[in-house]
Write a protein that holds these residues in place. Structure first.
Motif, PDB file in Angstrom:
ATOM      1  N   ASP A  25     -48.386  14.748 -31.398  1.00 10.32           N
ATOM      2  CA  ASP A  25     -48.168  13.315 -31.621  1.00 10.32           C
ATOM      3  C   ASP A  25     -47.811  12.560 -30.344  1.00 10.32           C
ATOM      4  OD1 ASP A  25     -48.615  13.550 -34.363  1.00 10.32           O
ATOM      5  OD2 ASP A  25     -46.534  14.067 -34.770  1.00 10.32           O
ATOM      6  N   TRP A  26     -47.639  13.283 -29.243  1.00 10.28           N
ATOM      7  CA  TRP A  26     -47.102  12.677 -28.025  1.00 10.28           C
ATOM      8  C   TRP A  26     -48.131  11.805 -27.319  1.00 10.28           C
ATOM      9  CZ3 TRP A  26     -48.653  13.097 -22.918  1.00 10.28           C
ATOM     10  CH2 TRP A  26     -47.764  12.556 -21.966  1.00 10.28           C
ATOM     11  N   ALA A  27     -47.638  10.707 -26.746  1.00  9.81           N
ATOM     12  CA  ALA A  27     -48.424   9.855 -25.845  1.00  9.81           C
ATOM     13  C   ALA A  27     -47.462   9.266 -24.821  1.00  9.81           C
ATOM     14  CB  ALA A  27     -49.137   8.750 -26.610  1.00  9.81           C
ATOM     15  N   PRO A  28     -47.929   8.977 -23.607  1.00  8.33           N
ATOM     16  CA  PRO A  28     -47.054   8.387 -22.588  1.00  8.33           C
ATOM     17  C   PRO A  28     -46.548   7.011 -23.015  1.00  8.33           C
ATOM     18  CG  PRO A  28     -49.085   9.201 -21.610  1.00  8.33           C
ATOM     19  CD  PRO A  28     -49.274   9.228 -23.086  1.00  8.33           C
ATOM     20  N   SER A  29     -45.488   6.591 -22.382  1.00  7.70           N
ATOM     21  CA  SER A  29     -44.892   5.286 -22.681  1.00  7.70           C
ATOM     22  C   SER A  29     -45.860   4.152 -22.332  1.00  7.70           C
ATOM     23  CB  SER A  29     -43.599   5.120 -21.875  1.00  7.70           C
ATOM     24  OG  SER A  29     -43.173   3.781 -21.888  1.00  7.70           O
ATOM     25  N   ARG A  30     -45.915   3.172 -23.212  1.00  9.69           N
ATOM     26  CA  ARG A  30     -46.745   1.989 -22.944  1.00  9.69           C
ATOM     27  C   ARG A  30     -46.162   1.141 -21.821  1.00  9.69           C
ATOM     28  NH1 ARG A  30     -51.853   1.020 -25.626  1.00  9.69           N
ATOM     29  NH2 ARG A  30     -51.866   2.453 -27.392  1.00  9.69           N
ATOM     30  N   ASP A  31     -44.878   1.270 -21.571  1.00 11.27           N
ATOM     31  CA  ASP A  31     -44.278   0.506 -20.470  1.00 11.27           C
ATOM     32  C   ASP A  31     -44.882   0.919 -19.135  1.00 11.27           C
ATOM     33  OD1 ASP A  31     -42.626  -0.821 -22.227  1.00 11.27           O
ATOM     34  OD2 ASP A  31     -40.964   0.589 -21.987  1.00 11.27           O
ATOM     35  N   GLU A  32     -45.134   2.213 -18.978  1.00  5.81           N
ATOM     36  CA  GLU A  32     -45.687   2.727 -17.728  1.00  5.81           C
ATOM     37  C   GLU A  32     -47.209   2.783 -17.752  1.00  5.81           C
ATOM     38  OE1 GLU A  32     -44.949   6.498 -14.674  1.00  5.81           O
ATOM     39  OE2 GLU A  32     -43.974   6.438 -16.638  1.00  5.81           O
ATOM     40  N   PHE A  33     -47.757   3.043 -18.954  1.00 11.94           N
ATOM     41  CA  PHE A  33     -49.205   3.164 -19.117  1.00 11.94           C
ATOM     42  C   PHE A  33     -49.634   2.244 -20.258  1.00 11.94           C
ATOM     43  CE2 PHE A  33     -47.691   7.168 -17.367  1.00 11.94           C
ATOM     44  CZ  PHE A  33     -48.548   7.359 -16.288  1.00 11.94           C
ATOM     45  N   PRO A  34     -49.798   0.957 -19.976  1.00 10.93           N
ATOM     46  CA  PRO A  34     -50.031  -0.017 -21.053  1.00 10.93           C
ATOM     47  C   PRO A  34     -51.399   0.087 -21.718  1.00 10.93           C
ATOM     48  CG  PRO A  34     -50.165  -1.074 -18.897  1.00 10.93           C
ATOM     49  CD  PRO A  34     -49.672   0.310 -18.650  1.00 10.93           C
ATOM     50  N   THR A  35     -52.390   0.655 -21.027  1.00 14.94           N
ATOM     51  CA  THR A  35     -53.744   0.750 -21.580  1.00 14.94           C
ATOM     52  C   THR A  35     -54.037   2.202 -21.913  1.00 14.94           C
ATOM     53  OG1 THR A  35     -54.434  -1.119 -20.197  1.00 14.94           O
ATOM     54  CG2 THR A  35     -56.167   0.212 -21.194  1.00 14.94           C
ATOM     55  N   GLN A  36     -54.323   2.470 -23.192  1.00  7.46           N
ATOM     56  CA  GLN A  36     -54.502   3.837 -23.645  1.00  7.46           C
ATOM     57  C   GLN A  36     -55.703   3.919 -24.583  1.00  7.46           C
ATOM     58  OE1 GLN A  36     -50.910   5.803 -24.913  1.00  7.46           O
ATOM     59  NE2 GLN A  36     -49.642   4.804 -23.365  1.00  7.46           N
ATOM     60  N   GLY A  37     -56.414   5.052 -24.519  1.00 10.58           N
ATOM     61  CA  GLY A  37     -57.606   5.184 -25.350  1.00 10.58           C
ATOM     62  C   GLY A  37     -58.027   6.627 -25.499  1.00 10.58           C
ATOM     63  N   VAL A  38     -59.274   6.838 -25.930  1.00  8.72           N
ATOM     64  CA  VAL A  38     -59.753   8.166 -26.293  1.00  8.72           C
ATOM     65  C   VAL A  38     -61.086   8.488 -25.620  1.00  8.72           C
ATOM     66  CG1 VAL A  38     -58.587   8.219 -28.529  1.00  8.72           C
ATOM     67  CG2 VAL A  38     -60.866   7.197 -28.357  1.00  8.72           C
ATOM     68  N   SER A  39     -61.365   9.780 -25.518  1.00  3.69           N
ATOM     69  CA  SER A  39     -62.686  10.274 -25.154  1.00  3.69           C
ATOM     70  C   SER A  39     -63.308  10.868 -26.404  1.00  3.69           C
ATOM     71  CB  SER A  39     -62.591  11.350 -24.064  1.00  3.69           C
ATOM     72  OG  SER A  39     -62.121  10.820 -22.850  1.00  3.69           O
ATOM     73  N   ILE A  40     -64.536  10.456 -26.708  1.00  2.00           N
ATOM     74  CA  ILE A  40     -65.160  10.780 -27.992  1.00  2.00           C
ATOM     75  C   ILE A  40     -66.534  11.405 -27.765  1.00  2.00           C
ATOM     76  CG2 ILE A  40     -66.163   9.744 -30.071  1.00  2.00           C
ATOM     77  CD1 ILE A  40     -63.131   9.834 -30.113  1.00  2.00           C
ATOM     78  N   SER A  41     -66.893  12.339 -28.638  1.00  2.00           N
ATOM     79  CA  SER A  41     -68.246  12.883 -28.663  1.00  2.00           C
ATOM     80  C   SER A  41     -68.564  13.283 -30.094  1.00  2.00           C
ATOM     81  CB  SER A  41     -68.361  14.096 -27.737  1.00  2.00           C
ATOM     82  OG  SER A  41     -67.696  15.217 -28.299  1.00  2.00           O
ATOM     83  N   SER A  42     -69.764  13.787 -30.308  1.00  2.00           N
ATOM     84  CA  SER A  42     -70.132  14.256 -31.640  1.00  2.00           C
ATOM     85  C   SER A  42     -69.261  15.424 -32.083  1.00  2.00           C
ATOM     86  CB  SER A  42     -71.612  14.671 -31.657  1.00  2.00           C
ATOM     87  OG  SER A  42     -71.874  15.645 -30.663  1.00  2.00           O
ATOM     88  N   ASP A  43     -68.609  16.103 -31.146  1.00  2.00           N
ATOM     89  CA  ASP A  43     -67.712  17.205 -31.493  1.00  2.00           C
ATOM     90  C   ASP A  43     -66.539  16.730 -32.344  1.00  2.00           C
ATOM     91  OD1 ASP A  43     -69.347  18.798 -29.938  1.00  2.00           O
ATOM     92  OD2 ASP A  43     -68.047  18.686 -28.175  1.00  2.00           O
ATOM     93  N   ASN A  44     -66.205  15.452 -32.261  1.00  2.00           N
ATOM     94  CA  ASN A  44     -65.076  14.913 -33.021  1.00  2.00           C
ATOM     95  C   ASN A  44     -65.432  14.582 -34.464  1.00  2.00           C
ATOM     96  OD1 ASN A  44     -64.526  13.569 -29.959  1.00  2.00           O
ATOM     97  ND2 ASN A  44     -62.817  14.607 -30.933  1.00  2.00           N
ATOM     98  N   GLY A  45     -66.709  14.666 -34.814  1.00  2.00           N
ATOM     99  CA  GLY A  45     -67.116  14.374 -36.180  1.00  2.00           C
ATOM    100  C   GLY A  45     -67.062  12.887 -36.492  1.00  2.00           C
ATOM    101  N   PRO A  46     -67.161  12.532 -37.787  1.00  2.34           N
ATOM    102  CA  PRO A  46     -67.101  11.121 -38.179  1.00  2.34           C
ATOM    103  C   PRO A  46     -65.764  10.493 -37.793  1.00  2.34           C
ATOM    104  CG  PRO A  46     -67.897  12.500 -39.985  1.00  2.34           C
ATOM    105  CD  PRO A  46     -67.384  13.433 -38.934  1.00  2.34           C
ATOM    106  N   ILE A  47     -65.815   9.246 -37.344  1.00  2.93           N
ATOM    107  CA  ILE A  47     -64.616   8.552 -36.866  1.00  2.93           C
ATOM    108  C   ILE A  47     -64.421   7.263 -37.649  1.00  2.93           C
ATOM    109  CG2 ILE A  47     -63.569   7.391 -34.869  1.00  2.93           C
ATOM    110  CD1 ILE A  47     -65.210   9.354 -33.126  1.00  2.93           C
ATOM    111  N   GLU A  48     -63.200   7.015 -38.065  1.00  2.00           N
ATOM    112  CA  GLU A  48     -62.843   5.743 -38.693  1.00  2.00           C
ATOM    113  C   GLU A  48     -62.379   4.809 -37.586  1.00  2.00           C
ATOM    114  OE1 GLU A  48     -59.930   6.530 -41.682  1.00  2.00           O
ATOM    115  OE2 GLU A  48     -61.192   8.002 -42.721  1.00  2.00           O
ATOM    116  N   TRP A  49     -63.318   4.023 -37.061  1.00  2.00           N
ATOM    117  CA  TRP A  49     -63.048   3.255 -35.850  1.00  2.00           C
ATOM    118  C   TRP A  49     -62.005   2.163 -36.067  1.00  2.00           C
ATOM    119  CZ3 TRP A  49     -64.304   4.479 -31.019  1.00  2.00           C
ATOM    120  CH2 TRP A  49     -65.260   5.478 -30.840  1.00  2.00           C
TER     121      TRP A  49
END
Length: 222
Positions: A25-49
């Protein structure tokens, strides 16, 4: 004595389980890293965007191709869905030492439309499990420069290089090619004093609503 061992093992098991639950469940602090996202491929299966965007993913890098032949079958759907969800989006190519630069560029350009709203394209540089070729440094840098020039001509923007530590150690990418770097390192930020970087894969095991299973979580510093 046996009872004590059982208690110790039970405690160790609980500690391991707790650490795993925290890590997923961990993610870096938004105070230090305000922009956060994902890397996606077909390996991740269907995604609820829509769900993914609501969970705090600001952007998605979507694999378009890998090597000289593989085209990601989910790319077009993921590209359109990320845009419809209001997220920023960009395309990535997994580089292969076992394919010619021209073939890899063709695969990428065939899949990725010209789009002024897209993020800069990303070339991921790492050792593939199924590719045992290890050309010399000069040959690799020459092929990479060819690939970069072709993709940049297509996209109209400079590429970002997502390079693994072992690939960079063998081929000197950071010092041999003057492009923006994206580095991988679970939980601990790379040392910016050694190599300047603009993006960090902070975790490759994060679980988040909208995706079934772990996903790479990427962040940008202020």
């Amino acid at each position: 004595m046996l009872g004590r061992f059982c208690v110790v093992f039970a405690i160790l098991g609980l500690l391991v389980l707790g650490a795993w639950l925290y890590a997923r469940d961990w993610a870096p602090s938004r105070d230090e890293f305000p922009t956060q996202g994902v890397s996606i491929s077909s390996d991740n299966g269907p995604i609820e965007w829509g769900t993914l965007a609501a969970q705090g993913a600001d952007f998605a890098y979507i694999r378009a191709a890998s090597g000289g032949r593989f085209r990601d079958p989910a790319f077009e759907a993921n590209w359109a869905a990320a845009r419809a969800a209001g997220m920023r989006y960009g395309a990535s190519l997994d580089f292969s030492l076992c394919a010619r630069a021209s073939d890899q560029a063709t695969g990428f350009m065939t899949m990725v439309p010209r789009d002024n709203a897209a993020l800069p394209p990303v070339i991921r540089l790492g050792f593939e499990p199924g590719c045992h070729a290890r050309p010399g440094q000069d040959a690799v840098l020459s092929e990479l420069n060819t690939l970069i020039n072709l993709i940049e001509s297509h996209s109209g923007t400079p590429v970002v290089l997502n390079v693994s530590d072992d690939f960079d150690m063998q081929y000197g990418i950071a010092s041999g090619i003057n492009r923006t770097l994206w580095l991988d390192r679970n939980f601990f930020p790379p040392d910016s004093g050694k190599r300047k970087w603009v993006m960090w894969t902070a975790s490759d095991m994060r679980h988040i609503d909208g995706i079934d299973g772990p996903v790479k979580w990427d962040v940008m510093p202020r």
